[in-house]
Motif scaffolding. Structure first.
Motif, PDB file in Angstrom:
ATOM      1  N   ILE A 124       0.874  -1.171   0.000  1.00 24.94           N
ATOM      2  CA  ILE A 124       0.000   0.000   0.000  1.00 24.94           C
ATOM      3  C   ILE A 124       0.911   1.221   0.000  1.00 24.94           C
ATOM      4  O   ILE A 124       1.655   1.438   0.954  1.00 24.94           O
ATOM      5  N   LYS A 125       0.871   1.998  -1.077  1.00 23.54           N
ATOM      6  CA  LYS A 125       1.799   3.115  -1.236  1.00 23.54           C
ATOM      7  C   LYS A 125       1.066   4.451  -1.203  1.00 23.54           C
ATOM      8  O   LYS A 125       0.049   4.619  -1.881  1.00 23.54           O
ATOM      9  N   THR A 126       1.596   5.403  -0.414  1.00 23.93           N
ATOM     10  CA  THR A 126       1.116   6.781  -0.412  1.00 23.93           C
ATOM     11  C   THR A 126       2.332   7.697  -0.368  1.00 23.93           C
ATOM     12  O   THR A 126       3.463   7.243  -0.175  1.00 23.93           O
ATOM     13  N   ALA A 127       2.097   8.984  -0.516  1.00 26.59           N
ATOM     14  CA  ALA A 127       3.204   9.942  -0.497  1.00 26.59           C
ATOM     15  C   ALA A 127       3.855  10.015   0.875  1.00 26.59           C
ATOM     16  O   ALA A 127       5.049  10.289   0.996  1.00 26.59           O
ATOM     17  N   LYS A 128       3.089   9.747   1.935  1.00 26.90           N
ATOM     18  CA  LYS A 128       3.614   9.889   3.292  1.00 26.90           C
ATOM     19  C   LYS A 128       4.114   8.581   3.885  1.00 26.90           C
ATOM     20  O   LYS A 128       4.992   8.577   4.744  1.00 26.90           O
ATOM     21  N   LYS A 129       3.544   7.460   3.450  1.00 25.54           N
ATOM     22  CA  LYS A 129       3.922   6.182   4.044  1.00 25.54           C
ATOM     23  C   LYS A 129       3.594   5.048   3.084  1.00 25.54           C
ATOM     24  O   LYS A 129       2.542   5.051   2.445  1.00 25.54           O
ATOM     25  N   SER A 130       4.487   4.083   3.003  1.00 27.67           N
ATOM     26  CA  SER A 130       4.258   2.885   2.201  1.00 27.67           C
ATOM     27  C   SER A 130       4.602   1.672   3.056  1.00 27.67           C
ATOM     28  O   SER A 130       5.587   1.699   3.792  1.00 27.67           O
ATOM     29  N   PHE A 131       3.775   0.639   2.958  1.00 27.03           N
ATOM     30  CA  PHE A 131       4.017  -0.544   3.776  1.00 27.03           C
ATOM     31  C   PHE A 131       3.418  -1.770   3.104  1.00 27.03           C
ATOM     32  O   PHE A 131       2.563  -1.671   2.223  1.00 27.03           O
ATOM     33  N   VAL A 132       3.886  -2.942   3.551  1.00 28.12           N
ATOM     34  CA  VAL A 132       3.464  -4.218   2.973  1.00 28.12           C
ATOM     35  C   VAL A 132       2.475  -4.905   3.902  1.00 28.12           C
ATOM     36  O   VAL A 132       2.664  -4.918   5.125  1.00 28.12           O
ATOM     37  N   VAL A 133       1.415  -5.459   3.333  1.00 27.96           N
ATOM     38  CA  VAL A 133       0.451  -6.254   4.093  1.00 27.96           C
ATOM     39  C   VAL A 133       0.269  -7.591   3.388  1.00 27.96           C
ATOM     40  O   VAL A 133       0.601  -7.747   2.210  1.00 27.96           O
ATOM     41  N   SER A 134      -0.264  -8.553   4.122  1.00 25.93           N
ATOM     42  CA  SER A 134      -0.569  -9.853   3.524  1.00 25.93           C
ATOM     43  C   SER A 134      -1.874 -10.372   4.086  1.00 25.93           C
ATOM     44  O   SER A 134      -2.273 -10.030   5.202  1.00 25.93           O
ATOM     45  N   ALA A 135      -2.546 -11.194   3.283  1.00 26.95           N
ATOM     46  CA  ALA A 135      -3.835 -11.761   3.660  1.00 26.95           C
ATOM     47  C   ALA A 135      -3.675 -13.242   3.963  1.00 26.95           C
ATOM     48  O   ALA A 135      -2.631 -13.848   3.710  1.00 26.95           O
ATOM     49  N   ALA A 136      -4.730 -13.841   4.504  1.00 27.64           N
ATOM     50  CA  ALA A 136      -4.679 -15.247   4.900  1.00 27.64           C
ATOM     51  C   ALA A 136      -4.753 -16.189   3.708  1.00 27.64           C
ATOM     52  O   ALA A 136      -4.335 -17.338   3.796  1.00 27.64           O
ATOM     53  N   PRO A 220       6.791  18.270   8.548  1.00 28.81           N
ATOM     54  CA  PRO A 220       7.174  19.684   8.532  1.00 28.81           C
ATOM     55  C   PRO A 220       8.550  19.939   9.145  1.00 28.81           C
ATOM     56  O   PRO A 220       9.046  21.057   9.098  1.00 28.81           O
ATOM     57  N   LYS A 221       9.158  18.922   9.726  1.00 22.16           N
ATOM     58  CA  LYS A 221      10.483  19.091  10.323  1.00 22.16           C
ATOM     59  C   LYS A 221      11.495  18.228   9.583  1.00 22.16           C
ATOM     60  O   LYS A 221      11.136  17.223   8.960  1.00 22.16           O
ATOM     61  N   PRO A 222      12.794  18.614   9.619  1.00 22.61           N
ATOM     62  CA  PRO A 222      13.820  17.809   8.949  1.00 22.61           C
ATOM     63  C   PRO A 222      13.861  16.388   9.509  1.00 22.61           C
ATOM     64  O   PRO A 222      13.714  16.182  10.710  1.00 22.61           O
ATOM     65  N   LEU A 223      14.066  15.424   8.611  1.00 25.70           N
ATOM     66  CA  LEU A 223      14.061  14.018   8.997  1.00 25.70           C
ATOM     67  C   LEU A 223      15.422  13.377   8.738  1.00 25.70           C
ATOM     68  O   LEU A 223      16.202  13.839   7.902  1.00 25.70           O
ATOM     69  N   ARG A 224      15.668  12.286   9.432  1.00 24.73           N
ATOM     70  CA  ARG A 224      16.919  11.539   9.260  1.00 24.73           C
ATOM     71  C   ARG A 224      16.992  10.953   7.846  1.00 24.73           C
ATOM     72  O   ARG A 224      16.048  10.314   7.365  1.00 24.73           O
ATOM     73  N   VAL A 225      18.123  11.179   7.197  1.00 24.10           N
ATOM     74  CA  VAL A 225      18.371  10.571   5.892  1.00 24.10           C
ATOM     75  C   VAL A 225      19.788  10.008   5.887  1.00 24.10           C
ATOM     76  O   VAL A 225      20.654  10.457   6.634  1.00 24.10           O
ATOM     77  N   CYS A 226      20.027   9.030   5.051  1.00 23.38           N
ATOM     78  CA  CYS A 226      21.364   8.447   4.961  1.00 23.38           C
ATOM     79  C   CYS A 226      22.285   9.392   4.198  1.00 23.38           C
ATOM     80  O   CYS A 226      21.837  10.336   3.531  1.00 23.38           O
ATOM     81  N   SER A 227      23.572   9.144   4.269  1.00 22.48           N
ATOM     82  CA  SER A 227      24.557  10.040   3.653  1.00 22.48           C
ATOM     83  C   SER A 227      24.386  10.136   2.140  1.00 22.48           C
ATOM     84  O   SER A 227      24.504  11.218   1.563  1.00 22.48           O
ATOM     85  N   LEU A 228      24.067   9.022   1.483  1.00 16.79           N
ATOM     86  CA  LEU A 228      23.895   9.045   0.037  1.00 16.79           C
ATOM     87  C   LEU A 228      22.680   9.873  -0.353  1.00 16.79           C
ATOM     88  O   LEU A 228      22.749  10.730  -1.247  1.00 16.79           O
ATOM     89  N   CYS A 229      21.550   9.645   0.305  1.00 18.94           N
ATOM     90  CA  CYS A 229      20.336  10.403  -0.009  1.00 18.94           C
ATOM     91  C   CYS A 229      20.528  11.880   0.285  1.00 18.94           C
ATOM     92  O   CYS A 229      20.026  12.741  -0.444  1.00 18.94           O
ATOM     93  N   TYR A 230      21.273  12.194   1.357  1.00 23.31           N
ATOM     94  CA  TYR A 230      21.512  13.596   1.690  1.00 23.31           C
ATOM     95  C   TYR A 230      22.269  14.281   0.556  1.00 23.31           C
ATOM     96  O   TYR A 230      21.911  15.394   0.135  1.00 23.31           O
TER      97      TYR A 230
END
Length: 302
Positions: A124-136, A220-230
């Protein structure tokens, strides 16, 4: 259910893609729909947001497994015609917490391939959060995907919006790696903790994620990013400023640093997002098999 509703259900079943549309048309403004939504609000209690709105219909509900940072956990999901709501389970069908509300026009689904260890998954992908789910089961997975996609299609038509093309990177689970995914040198331990880059979702060490950068879509505040992404984000920002300078003839402003904080992390950023979300998991007995045999864990209303 009256006779007309019964006939509409049979017609919809002949064309599964039309099922949410038929449900919305026949359940909107009915007493049973109001009761269902009120029951969901009651289960979330005072910590949840009000969910009843004119024209809003609860289409279905069920338990899905959500792949969280530390481990996969059961989550209760509710599909409405305009939003997707999920939360942590405290008491099954009686009490939930950590309510999350996702507008469906922001959602994109991505089916994931089957493996021996992981089945019936999708992202499930959105601009703010993406995550994986699974069904039975495969059937349950397909029901969820087809219902959500049809609701998304209807919402985009209703709002006149285009499908979202920018999505947050899903966080790679902690257990996926024992070493930093950037330097590949630092080995994680009880004393050397894992961090996540908010841009790429990689699991990284503190030294490889010392920088922060402003990602307006996420926070709205700065977030942690890795050195490459920075480095990539800073370079992109400098390029934008140079182009802006050429177009308006004004000196460039170092805006790429305005939202960034260099230096050691304090360790109190939102790396604990998933932990907070799962704050009620201790109430879910570890020995309970939440995909118990013979129990239907999802239902789409009619």
């Amino acid at each position: 259910m009256n006779a007309n509703t019964g006939r509409s259900q049979k017609e919809a079943e002949a064309d599964p893609a039309r099922l949410p549309e038929k449900m919305v048309d026949y359940l909107a403004n009915t007493e049973i729909n109001s009761q269902r939504i009120a029951a969901v609000e009651s289960c979330f209690g005072a910590s949840g947001q009000p969910l009843a709105l004119p024209g809003r219909v609860l289409l279905g509900e069920g338990v899905l497994t959500k792949e969280c940072r530390k481990k996969a956990k059961p989550r209760i999901f509710f599909l409405f015609n305009d939003i997707l709501v999920y939360g942590s389970i405290v008491l099954n069908k009686r009490k939930y917490r950590s309510q999350h509300i996702i507008p469906l026009e922001e959602v994109t689904l991505e089916p994931l391939p089957e493996t021996l260890q992981a089945k019936n998954r999708w992202m499930i992908k959105t601009a703010k959060k993406s995550f994986v789910v699974s069904a039975a089961s495969t059937t349950e997975r397909q029901e969820w995907i087809s219902h959500i996609e049809e609701c998304v299609r209807r919402q985009l038509l209703a709002t006149g919006r285009q499908p979202s093309t920018e999505h947050a990177a899903p966080w790679i689970p902690d257990k996926a790696t024992d070493i930093c995914m950037r330097c590949t040198q630092t080995r994680f331990s009880a004393l050397t903790r894992r961090h996540h880059c908010r841009k790429c979702g990689f699991v990284v060490c503190a030294e490889c994620s010392r920088e922060r950068f402003l990602l307006p879509r996420l926070s709205p505040k700065p977030l942690r990013v890795c050195s490459l992404c920075y480095r990539e984000l800073a370079a992109q920002k400098r390029k934008e400023e140079e182009e802006e300078e050429q177009s308006v003839g004004s000196p460039p402003q170092p805006a790429y640093l305005a939202g960034a904080i260099c230096g050691a992390s304090s360790g109190d950023d939102d790396d604990s997002d998933e932990d907070k979300e799962g704050s009620g998991d201790s109430d879910w007995p570890s020995h309970v098999e939440f995909y118990a045999s013979g129990v239907s864990w999802s239902s789409f209303h009619s």
